[in-house]
Design a protein around this motif. Sequence first.
Motif, mmCIF file in Angstrom:
data_model
loop_
_atom_site.group_PDB
_atom_site.id
_atom_site.type_symbol
_atom_site.label_atom_id
_atom_site.label_comp_id
_atom_site.label_asym_id
_atom_site.label_seq_id
_atom_site.Cartn_x
_atom_site.Cartn_y
_atom_site.Cartn_z
ATOM 1 N N CYS A 101 1.307 7.333 11.279
ATOM 2 C CA CYS A 101 1.080 8.645 10.667
ATOM 3 C C CYS A 101 -0.304 8.709 10.032
ATOM 4 O O CYS A 101 -1.021 9.708 10.150
ATOM 5 N N LYS A 102 -0.677 7.623 9.336
ATOM 6 C CA LYS A 102 -1.995 7.567 8.703
ATOM 7 C C LYS A 102 -3.098 7.562 9.758
ATOM 8 O O LYS A 102 -4.155 8.168 9.560
ATOM 9 N N VAL A 128 -3.597 5.971 -3.818
ATOM 10 C CA VAL A 128 -4.743 5.642 -2.966
ATOM 11 C C VAL A 128 -5.863 5.012 -3.780
ATOM 12 O O VAL A 128 -6.533 4.071 -3.329
ATOM 13 N N THR A 164 9.364 10.144 3.351
ATOM 14 C CA THR A 164 9.076 8.885 2.659
ATOM 15 C C THR A 164 10.262 8.396 1.851
ATOM 16 O O THR A 164 10.596 7.210 1.858
ATOM 17 N N ASP A 181 4.774 7.954 3.851
ATOM 18 C CA ASP A 181 3.648 7.207 3.282
ATOM 19 C C ASP A 181 3.538 5.808 3.859
ATOM 20 O O ASP A 181 2.447 5.240 3.928
ATOM 21 N N TRP A 182 4.689 5.205 4.258
ATOM 22 C CA TRP A 182 4.666 3.842 4.772
ATOM 23 C C TRP A 182 4.465 3.784 6.282
ATOM 24 O O TRP A 182 4.477 2.696 6.865
ATOM 25 N N ASP A 231 8.100 15.385 5.117
ATOM 26 C CA ASP A 231 7.770 14.106 4.496
ATOM 27 C C ASP A 231 9.083 13.364 4.224
ATOM 28 O O ASP A 231 9.847 13.738 3.333
ATOM 29 N N SER A 289 0.797 -1.229 0.000
ATOM 30 C CA SER A 289 0.000 0.000 0.000
ATOM 31 C C SER A 289 0.830 1.280 0.000
ATOM 32 O O SER A 289 0.468 2.245 -0.682
ATOM 33 N N PRO A 290 1.947 1.366 0.756
ATOM 34 C CA PRO A 290 2.704 2.625 0.776
ATOM 35 C C PRO A 290 3.198 3.096 -0.582
ATOM 36 O O PRO A 290 3.457 4.284 -0.762
ATOM 37 N N TYR A 317 6.455 12.715 8.791
ATOM 38 C CA TYR A 317 5.469 11.853 8.133
ATOM 39 C C TYR A 317 6.157 11.005 7.056
ATOM 40 O O TYR A 317 7.177 11.402 6.490
#
Length: 596
Positions: free
Chosen positions: A513-514, A398, A541, A508-509, A539, A393-394, A506
């Motif tokens: 954070c999410k 989306v 990531t 994405d993985w 960020d 998913s990361p 933050y």
Amino acid sequence: MRSKLRPLFLLLFALCLHGVAAAQELLPPEVAFKFSARALDAGMLEVRFQIADGYYMYRNRFKFEAEPAAVKLGSAQFPQGDIHNDEFFGKVETYRKEVRIRVPVTRDASVEKLKLSVSSQGCADAGVCYVPQLQTADITLPASGSGASAAPGAGAPAAEGTLGEEARFRGLLASGSLWLIAAAFFGAGLLLTFTPCVLPMIPILSGIIVGEGREATRTRAFVLSAAYVLGMSVTYTGIGVGAALSGNLLSAALQSPWVLSTFALVFALLALSMFGLYELQLPAAFHTRMTKASNRFKGGHLGAVVLMGVFSAAIVSPCVAAPLAGALLYISQTRDIALGGIALFAMSMGMGVPLILMGVFEGAFLPKSGRWMNSVKHFFGVLLLAVAIWIVSPVLPVGAQMLAWAALLIGSAMVLRAIDPLPPEAGTLTRLWKAAGFLALLTGAALAIGALAGSRDVLRPLSGLVGGGAGAAAGAQEVRFMRVKNVAELEAKLQAPGRPVMLDFYADWCVSCKEMEAFTFTDARVKSKMAQMQLLQADVTANSAEDKALLKRFSLFGPPGIIFFDRQGREIEGLRVIGYQSADVFLGTLERAAAL
């Protein structure tokens, strides 16, 4: 003259004999006087000695020096000691059990690390004094909020009683109480088991147990579960110690598209084996090799199970929680690998105990063959596919994530006969499974429709349609962060901002954070308080050199992490947020930050 010197010679001879007799039982100086040092904040160091029973240290024998030359030490701040009538030096002030000495430090803004040299001397009650000892420590200094030279106490202090969880765990490690440390970190590991960073390991281990089939006895399940947890714990500990010493978290470096896609494919193949699809689609020669490999991962080979635990710790769980952050920072500052490693291993074993219990339960109560066993395999096959989607998913957009979840849910609904008519004589359990399938069908359809309509919120896929097409992402954009890409940009934003500043790390993985974005930052009370602050976000990531420099600036090893600054741009000490916080807890943190 000889008559005058004779008593002195006799005294020295007696002392030597006494010393030789006692030396056989004396501890080495590094054990009798255990040394450690750390930075309390940008302008204050703490030197600590743990003193063994039967030993003491002299206050007037401490001396402190620091390198490089751009670092200046102030007058040391000593606690009150005990007055001791020493047979060698007369009445002197001494310390027993433990002594903590604070040393103010000033330095140029460019200095991030210093080498502290501490000279000290102690004695044993047996009547033997050690020669003066010189010990050194490499210390990473926290940055001052404004980027100017850090004066003593330059960081803004948090209100009393507001010490962050990460700082509490670091302080616990500094206490040196081995059993208390092990128990506390073991308990923290138990609590971390029920977080999204660890929950994906449950279907992985369950798939291994279920893959045993007839051989899945209680004892076999325990052995396999213990092997999996041991691999996970050793890897977790090794990655943690390595991150503390190098400043980089290996799990973060592994969050690349190629690595995540490879491991997602592994779990997808394991899931297909649960459905029995290898026999239908693969040539005989390749099927034989695939079956052997699959059986190993299903538990036939303990080494493969341990390896799966290794991969799970490295890939599935890259989050940084408060106890992990505290342990990593303690190791990086004190280089006490033994104590920090024990804490990390205890925490990972705490995370693993529920997994072992679940594995034993499955081995004892799951069916060994027949129709029910096939149904159980299919269920865990779906869970392994869910893990595969979770892992990749990361690196997916989306919209693609939503379609992947929709496909899994709709496919599961078809297997559960969500749209097939049931015969009148169908039992209660069959009807319940059909109801579950129907709910999965509705959820999957909502995700698919939302993704195709432009929604980009997995948790609220239809919010854009209900809200008149505004888009599901609009709600998440109500809290707007200003991105900072490097240390220089951050320094510019912290030049007398005039209001409190919140810096959010933050990636994405980063699962936590999410969680913060979906459940905490969307709370109306939290948004109202955050609107009064300058909101910055880093960020990390990509894990680039600039990202690593930003993390290193605040002695962080990865997200999530939230740093608060006062109106002058100075960090508010002791108020960091490491890991997920609910809206109610985070609201209290925001209120304390706004009050300073």
